[in-house]
Design a protein around this motif. Structure first.
Motif, mmCIF file in Angstrom:
data_model
loop_
_atom_site.group_PDB
_atom_site.id
_atom_site.type_symbol
_atom_site.label_atom_id
_atom_site.label_comp_id
_atom_site.label_asym_id
_atom_site.label_seq_id
_atom_site.Cartn_x
_atom_site.Cartn_y
_atom_site.Cartn_z
ATOM 1 N N ASN A 207 43.632 1.689 43.268
ATOM 2 C CA ASN A 207 42.771 1.853 44.424
ATOM 3 C C ASN A 207 41.403 2.306 43.946
ATOM 4 O OD1 ASN A 207 41.969 1.880 47.089
ATOM 5 N ND2 ASN A 207 43.547 3.314 47.772
ATOM 6 N N GLY A 208 40.443 2.335 44.838
ATOM 7 C CA GLY A 208 39.098 2.783 44.509
ATOM 8 C C GLY A 208 38.526 3.629 45.619
ATOM 9 N N THR A 209 37.595 4.517 45.254
ATOM 10 C CA THR A 209 36.930 5.348 46.255
ATOM 11 C C THR A 209 35.534 5.681 45.762
ATOM 12 O OG1 THR A 209 37.113 7.357 47.593
ATOM 13 C CG2 THR A 209 37.770 7.548 45.304
ATOM 14 N N GLY A 210 34.588 5.782 46.687
ATOM 15 C CA GLY A 210 33.212 6.090 46.318
ATOM 16 C C GLY A 210 33.040 7.551 45.954
ATOM 17 N N VAL A 211 32.283 7.805 44.895
ATOM 18 C CA VAL A 211 31.966 9.163 44.457
ATOM 19 C C VAL A 211 30.468 9.375 44.626
ATOM 20 C CG1 VAL A 211 31.993 10.786 42.518
ATOM 21 C CG2 VAL A 211 33.862 9.140 42.790
ATOM 22 N N PRO A 212 30.037 10.413 45.360
ATOM 23 C CA PRO A 212 28.599 10.628 45.575
ATOM 24 C C PRO A 212 27.873 10.916 44.271
ATOM 25 C CG PRO A 212 29.873 12.524 46.332
ATOM 26 C CD PRO A 212 30.862 11.447 46.006
ATOM 27 N N MET A 213 26.766 10.203 44.061
ATOM 28 C CA MET A 213 26.046 10.271 42.797
ATOM 29 C C MET A 213 24.625 10.807 42.972
ATOM 30 S SD MET A 213 27.640 9.014 40.046
ATOM 31 C CE MET A 213 29.300 9.595 40.370
ATOM 32 N N ARG A 214 24.102 11.342 41.903
ATOM 33 C CA ARG A 214 22.691 11.702 41.874
ATOM 34 C C ARG A 214 21.852 10.423 41.898
ATOM 35 N NH1 ARG A 214 22.541 16.442 37.185
ATOM 36 N NH2 ARG A 214 24.006 17.871 38.226
ATOM 37 N N ALA A 215 20.626 10.550 42.404
ATOM 38 C CA ALA A 215 19.761 9.381 42.556
ATOM 39 C C ALA A 215 19.539 8.672 41.230
ATOM 40 C CB ALA A 215 18.427 9.813 43.166
ATOM 41 N N SER A 216 19.465 9.434 40.134
ATOM 42 C CA SER A 216 19.210 8.830 38.821
ATOM 43 C C SER A 216 20.323 7.896 38.373
ATOM 44 C CB SER A 216 19.020 9.935 37.775
ATOM 45 O OG SER A 216 20.174 10.767 37.702
ATOM 46 N N GLU A 217 21.532 8.070 38.939
ATOM 47 C CA GLU A 217 22.672 7.234 38.571
ATOM 48 C C GLU A 217 22.781 5.989 39.446
ATOM 49 O OE1 GLU A 217 24.436 7.712 36.047
ATOM 50 O OE2 GLU A 217 24.484 9.850 35.555
ATOM 51 N N LEU A 218 21.870 5.839 40.400
ATOM 52 C CA LEU A 218 21.990 4.750 41.377
ATOM 53 C C LEU A 218 20.814 3.775 41.338
ATOM 54 C CD1 LEU A 218 23.131 7.008 44.346
ATOM 55 C CD2 LEU A 218 24.598 5.451 43.043
ATOM 56 N N THR A 219 19.907 3.971 40.426
ATOM 57 C CA THR A 219 18.721 3.126 40.354
ATOM 58 C C THR A 219 19.092 1.657 40.201
ATOM 59 O OG1 THR A 219 17.496 4.936 39.311
ATOM 60 C CG2 THR A 219 16.545 2.718 39.131
ATOM 61 N N GLY A 220 18.583 0.852 41.131
ATOM 62 C CA GLY A 220 18.814 -0.593 41.053
ATOM 63 C C GLY A 220 20.176 -1.056 41.506
ATOM 64 N N ARG A 221 21.013 -0.147 42.005
ATOM 65 C CA ARG A 221 22.362 -0.536 42.426
ATOM 66 C C ARG A 221 22.382 -0.838 43.919
ATOM 67 N NH1 ARG A 221 26.106 0.397 38.520
ATOM 68 N NH2 ARG A 221 27.762 0.001 40.038
ATOM 69 N N ALA A 222 22.969 -1.972 44.278
ATOM 70 C CA ALA A 222 23.111 -2.334 45.686
ATOM 71 C C ALA A 222 24.209 -1.505 46.317
ATOM 72 C CB ALA A 222 23.432 -3.819 45.816
ATOM 73 N N GLY A 223 24.056 -1.228 47.619
ATOM 74 C CA GLY A 223 25.056 -0.425 48.301
ATOM 75 C C GLY A 223 25.154 -0.763 49.771
#
Length: 422
Positions: A164-180
């Motif tokens: 299974n999978g689940t979303g983990v809240p990330m710092r902004a620096s870890e999300l650059t350029g990632r679609a959501g």
């Protein structure tokens, strides 16, 4: 008379006396002096450069230890053999305190962990040190998980593996350029993938398989489940699932069952890594999909939603998938939720033979898969206000999975043995 205050004061005095005794014993022992030179990690010889003091936070209180110090001119590095032997190299915490910090850091926030260390053990460890120590320990555990794949227990006749999978809240620096999924197309999370293995040899009063107590193990990280196109090598998560399966003897079981929520990536991975395993869509999840459709069609508060959903649930239980598909087709053109569920049931029909699976004595909805992400990841990493780096999240996930899987004692014994052997 304040008994608690008297007891606390007496305990502190006793601990202080014990701390001084331990301190004196170590400082009176010069056996850590190994001669004028000692082999350095760079391969050359380090020279003895006298004795140096180090303050260590132990379960007894602070200890100031005198240690033989060696310095290597070639690599300009210094080390103390006693630090290695005591397990305090690169740390100001004793192994016992490190172990306690690992447990609290896996279970509660670092601030709460610091408070628990003070309240329950009278050991002051500030929140930042709890964070550093817990994450460092988690990285050790993650590396150990990659190396060790020896079977832990003989395989049961029937073994289950869930993903299974689940979303983990990330710092902004870890999300650059990632679609959501945010309105602007951005992401707030990275997906943690979980593999869990368990057995269900027991039966309840109705003869339905039930999860065997203590049989569940977890392995998880923020990893991709997609194979790399360049060489078709298994994805990082596929390799993780394979390791966990081999550790648990899943491949040796007479019957192997893969349970999932119906996501295509789960079945693609199951086909690649566990060919021949029985694939089952978790019945609870399938029913949840149909309940969502009922709400979308009739409205959440409508009296018509519940009976429509119950009829679909009954049809699934009876193995009447054609009736479920027909009911969905009626609404698919006008309702997007019904259309998506129609595709979902259509693509997973062979994994929804619930009467046949039950007749074989198989679990069709254990709750282990759905609860796994919450238990292993969500409860600790998805609390209000938390934002993680990938490295920090993976370390705490590894630490938490190790504890929940009942592997922490084994890990710690091997860690202590390795420190003593150096």
């Amino acid at each position: 008379m304040d008994f608690e205050a008297i007891e606390t004061a007496a305990r502190r005095r006793a601990l202080a006396i014990a701390a001084r005794a331990v301190e004196q014993r170590f400082n009176a022992d010069p056996s850590d002096h190994r001669g004028p030179t000692l082999a350095c990690g760079c391969g050359l010889q380090a020279r003895y450069a006298g004795r140096r003091a180090k303050t260590v936070q132990s379960a007894l209180g602070e200890l100031t230890l005198e240690r033989a110090y060696y310095h290597c001119e070639a690599c300009d590095a210094g080390f103390c053999p006693r630090d290695r032997a005591l397990g305090v190299q690169g740390s100001s915490l004793s192994p016992a305190v490190t172990r306690m910090v690992g447990r609290v850091g896996a279970m509660v926030s670092f601030v709460e962990g610091s408070a628990l260390m003070q309240e329950l053990a009278a050991v002051p460890v500030d929140p930042k040190q709890v964070e550093r120590t817990a994450e460092a320990l988690g990285r050790e555990i993650a590396e150990d998980e990659r190396r060790r794949v020896e079977p832990e227990l003989p395989a049961a006749p029937t073994m289950y593996l869930g993903m299974n999978g689940t979303g983990v809240p990330m710092r902004a620096s870890e999300l650059t350029g990632r679609a959501g999924k945010q309105p602007d197309g951005s992401a707030k999370t990275r997906e943690g993938k979980l593999c869990t293995v368990w057995t269900a040899e027991g039966r309840d009063d109705d003869g339905i398989p039930v999860r065997d107590p203590g049989s569940v193990s977890y392995s998880a990280a923020i990893e991709s489940a997609a194979s790399r196109d360049t060489d078709q090598a298994p994805s990082a998560f596929a390799q993780r699932a394979d390791r966990e399966a081999r550790r648990r003897g899943f491949d040796q079981a007479a019957r192997r069952v893969v349970l999932g929520d119906g996501a295509p990536w789960i079945w693609n991975l199951a086909d690649e890594q566990f060919p021949g395993a029985i694939q089952i869509v978790d019945l609870f999840h399938a029913k949840h999909h149909l309940s969502d459709v009922a709400k979308a069609i009739y409205g959440p508060g409508s009296d018509l939603a519940r009976p429509w959903a119950k009829q679909r649930h009954d049809e699934l239980d009876e193995g009447n998938r054609d009736a479920v598909l027909q009911a969905l087709r009626v609404h698919a053109e006008a309702n997007d939720e019904a259309r998506k569920c129609l595709d979902y049931v259509t693509h997973n029909q062979l994994r929804m033979h619930y009467p046949e699976f039950r007749a074989q004595g198989l679990c069709v909805s254990s709750g282990v898969v759905e609860a796994g992400c919450k238990v292993a990841i969500g409860t600790r990493l998805k609390r209000a206000g938390m934002r993680w780096t990938v490295s920090g999240a993976d370390a705490i996930i590894a630490l938490r999975c190790c504890l929940l899987s009942g592997r922490f004692e084994d890990f710690w014994e091997q860690r202590s043995a390795a420190a003593g052997a150096r």
